[in-house]
Motif scaffolding. Structure first.
Motif, short mmCIF file in Angstrom:
data_model
loop_
_atom_site.label_atom_id
_atom_site.label_comp_id
_atom_site.label_asym_id
_atom_site.label_seq_id
_atom_site.Cartn_x
_atom_site.Cartn_y
_atom_site.Cartn_z
N GLU A 94 -3.98 8.05 -8.42
CA GLU A 94 -3.00 7.34 -7.70
C GLU A 94 -1.58 7.52 -7.07
O GLU A 94 -0.98 8.93 -7.82
CB GLU A 94 -2.50 5.45 -8.20
N PRO A 95 -1.03 7.23 -7.10
CA PRO A 95 0.66 8.04 -6.19
C PRO A 95 1.55 8.27 -8.63
O PRO A 95 1.88 9.69 -8.05
CB PRO A 95 1.83 7.10 -6.02
N ILE A 99 0.60 7.63 2.44
CA ILE A 99 0.64 7.64 0.84
C ILE A 99 2.48 8.16 0.79
O ILE A 99 3.50 7.40 0.02
CB ILE A 99 -0.25 8.19 0.41
N SER A 110 -2.04 2.52 -1.20
CA SER A 110 -1.49 4.11 -1.80
C SER A 110 -3.10 4.74 -2.74
O SER A 110 -3.58 5.35 -2.51
CB SER A 110 -0.24 4.41 -1.44
N MET A 160 -5.61 6.64 -1.66
CA MET A 160 -5.65 8.10 -1.90
C MET A 160 -7.16 8.71 -3.39
O MET A 160 -7.28 9.95 -3.40
CB MET A 160 -4.28 8.63 -3.71
#
Length: 307
Positions: A66-67, A217, A52, A56
């Motif tokens: 990032e998340p 994501i 993810s 991203m």
């Protein structure tokens, strides 16, 4: 060599713990119901969050996102909370759907904001994401206080693998589907990472690829949030380490990102299990400390290179 090293770490994970699986009467039964699912969850969660972060960073053209630095995880937590409130007896799969939808909406809001606002510094992007995540987290906390769900919210956001056991972790297999889709569309995602103008000039539908990447994501982050909780900075650490040695080609980097992601989360989990044994530190605490150090190091490295 990398595969062998990760295999050794996973073997250590299988045989690390307080319960004596060798001499206890039901030791091997506990091994199959707790240790094996936990180790598989380490593999899938590490691969999901590292992947993810890689996708991203390509789509935003920014090394620092990032998340957990864009609010995606906080949005997933809000969706999980709303699902539990509206459907009190919701299954793990139902909660996952709520978290995924909320994470997708939140990530799209972040991407749309980036497309409309001109930012001079790449460092401003994660700062905006962290601010957005803080606002969403505040809304989640207020809602949890009003609905007497604060304890559940705290447990969900303290990323930990102690809750992984037979019957509760199986939705993590969806991560393999996400990885397969990323592999198929790896070249398209790499071209989209070069910018909208270049992607359009080579005949790529930029908006469709952005929606696809955002959806992938959201699915990965939502699944991990429901089963494990928050794993901060994992998607920041791993892609940056890999790109230092291998560049930015998604297709060739993806196996390495997955492998390093599994290794990092396994090492942090082993440390969390043994540092104050027989008790256990949430793995999110260890990842947060390591990730913060790497985050600062990347900032200083970038300033030194630009200076």
């Amino acid at each position: 060599m990398g595969v062998l090293l990760v295999a050794a770490l996973l073997a250590a994970s299988l045989f690390t713990g307080v319960y004596d699986i060798i001499h206890a009467e039901d030791g091997w039964e506990m091994f199959g119901k707790t240790r094996v699912p936990r180790t598989i969850a380490l593999v899938l969660a590490g691969a999901a969050m590292a992947m993810s972060g890689l996708v991203m960073q390509l789509l935003t053209q920014n090394r620092f996102v990032e998340p957990t630095t864009t609010g995606t995880t906080e949005w997933a937590g809000l969706g999980l909370l709303l699902t539990m409130f509206l459907i009190p007896g919701a299954s793990v799969f139902t909660r996952m759907i709520g978290a995924v939808i909320s994470a997708f909406v939140g990530t799209m809001i972040f991407f749309l904001f980036l497309r409309r606002v001109s930012l001079r510094s790449s460092l401003v992007v994660p700062i905006i994401g962290i601010m957005l995540g803080a606002v969403v987290s505040a809304v989640s906390t207020f809602f949890a206080l009003q609905t007497d769900m604060l304890q559940s919210l705290t447990i969900w956001f303290a990323g930990n693998f102690t809750s992984v056991f037979e019957g509760q972790w199986e939705v993590l297999w969806i991560v393999l589907v996400v990885l397969a889709i990323v592999w198929v569309f790896a070249d398209c995602l790499t071209v989209a990472g070069l910018g909208e103008d270049i992607a359009t000039n080579v005949g790529l539908n930029y908006n469709q690829i952005m929606i696809l990447g955002t959806g992938l994501i959201a699915v990965a982050s939502g699944v991990v949030t429901v089963v494990i909780g928050q794993l901060p900075f994992l998607g920041l650490i791993v892609p940056n380490i890999v790109s230092l040695f291998r560049g930015d080609d998604l297709r060739s980097n993806l196996p390495w990102v997955v492998l390093v992601g599994i290794a990092v989360v396994t090492v942090c989990d082993l440390f969390a299990r043994t540092v104050i044994a027989p008790f256990e530190v949430p793995v999110s605490v260890v990842l947060g400390i390591v990730g913060a150090v790497v985050f600062v190091a990347l900032i200083l490295r970038g300033r030194k290179r630009n200076g």
